[in-house]
Scaffold this active site. Sequence first.
Site, PDB file in Angstrom:
ATOM      1  N   VAL A   1      -6.756  12.735   5.833  1.00  0.00           N
ATOM      2  CA  VAL A   1      -6.986  12.398   4.425  1.00  0.00           C
ATOM      3  C   VAL A   1      -8.190  13.176   3.911  1.00  0.00           C
ATOM      4  O   VAL A   1      -9.226  13.249   4.574  1.00  0.00           O
ATOM      5  CB  VAL A   1      -7.214  10.886   4.237  1.00  0.00           C
TER       6      VAL A   1
ATOM      7  N   ASP B   1       0.562  -3.239   7.807  1.00  0.00           N
ATOM      8  CA  ASP B   1      -0.653  -2.869   8.528  1.00  0.00           C
ATOM      9  C   ASP B   1      -1.891  -3.406   7.802  1.00  0.00           C
ATOM     10  O   ASP B   1      -2.870  -2.682   7.590  1.00  0.00           O
ATOM     11  CB  ASP B   1      -0.739  -1.350   8.696  1.00  0.00           C
TER      12      ASP B   1
END
Length: 484
Positions: free
Chosen positions: A164, A273
């Site tokens: 990211v 998650d």
Amino acid sequence: MPLPADPPERGTPSSDDSGPIPLPDDGHEEESIPMPADTLAILSGNSPTGGSGSSGSNTGGASIGGTQAELGTSIDTIIGRMVIEQGLATSQEVDAVIKQRTEQAPESDDPNHRSLAQLLVDHEIVTERQLKRLRGQAEAERTEQKIPGFKILGKLGAGAMASVFKARQLSLDRLVAIKVLPRKFSSNRNFIERFYAEGRAAAQLNHPNIVQAFDVGQAGEFHYFVMEYVEGETIHDVIAHAKRISEKDALEIIIASAEALRHAHDRGLVHRDVKPKNIIITPQGVVKMADLGLARAMDDKEAALAEKGKAFGTPYYISPEQIRGELNINAQADIYSLGATLYHMVTGNVPFNGKNPTEVMQKHLKSALVAPDHVNPKLSSGISEVIEMMMAKSRRERYKNCADLLLDLRAVAKGERPPIAHREATTLDLEAIASSEAAMSAPIADDRSREPSPFSHPVVKLMAGMIVLLLVWAVVMTTLVVGG
């Protein structure tokens, strides 16, 4: 699960995408941001071993000696230049390290057996922390402008399934976060199709407590996901330095998180998650649910079948049904994980711990949960009842949806009893009392371990009765005679 260690900047997801749970004793609870991989080299038009990479001779006026071949990878070239430009070392110091590296190369079959970056740390010219920051800057420089319309500003983090980056969207002049999938996934057509489907579904979510998804696309061989960039710290960061979060603050955070999940669930998406690292608190105190990288449509039967038998999630917070790899993973899995997150927030401990992921997951399946208010006596009985219902191992005993959960959370926040969890707890208590009373009122069994008394025989009882009657008759007759 692999977790990125101290990313250069906190904020929008660090992409420690959980993926399938590691095998037992895999030896990695924590994992640093990976070394520069071919993903960024290809995105920037450079091969991992140099070639068209940044020139090693241009150091902003300061020579660091040698050629690109001497420096090894182009990342080494950039790091060497940055070390000098940022005043961390002189050009002479860097030249000396390069010279030593070149002299040592014949001792190894691999001439690049020690990178310049690592040698700079070995010689205590830079620290590991400084090197980590320099790597992020170097990778950002190599990646710059390779995703059309975006200027890469730095690396936020990396995991097994993605890296990211912080970037600026040039057309709108706004900061964004870009998740880039590694090249190894580009040949998996089913994976890529699901990635785009999930990206489009996530982009439809529009809620103040969800990190907004903007776009999903492809640049060369790589696929990327553009999302809102959020400044702030994660719940994981807060727990790390504060150990516990007060009940009042925790309830505010979890209510906002449950609202975010409710919005996603109502639109057919399950996060899968939920954990402290995926809940961000902005400087303004806004709660943001991040990283729907494992999100899946509840009715996506094809994806469910493809993932059958695989445990997706993070061991400390994963639901029992995810551990078993069940097909029907729905909103209740997110509620369990949110409950595990809340448990960690208010007690300072994860619900279940162990030596490896397998041991932790076995406890999720079989071990009884220690009540939160037993770990932290300052907690109210109400929040403890809510957490225990959120983390019920059986889905039949768990909250059915976030609407029910929010009803109880708001009641506890007002200092009231949670109507649903308290009713369930009371029902269970009454059932236990009823079972106990039933056991106590059961008929006492005859003790046949000893010989029976002779007076229990019917004939003996009859004779004893007759004797009593004769005695009574005799007493009556005697009384009559005397009276006469």
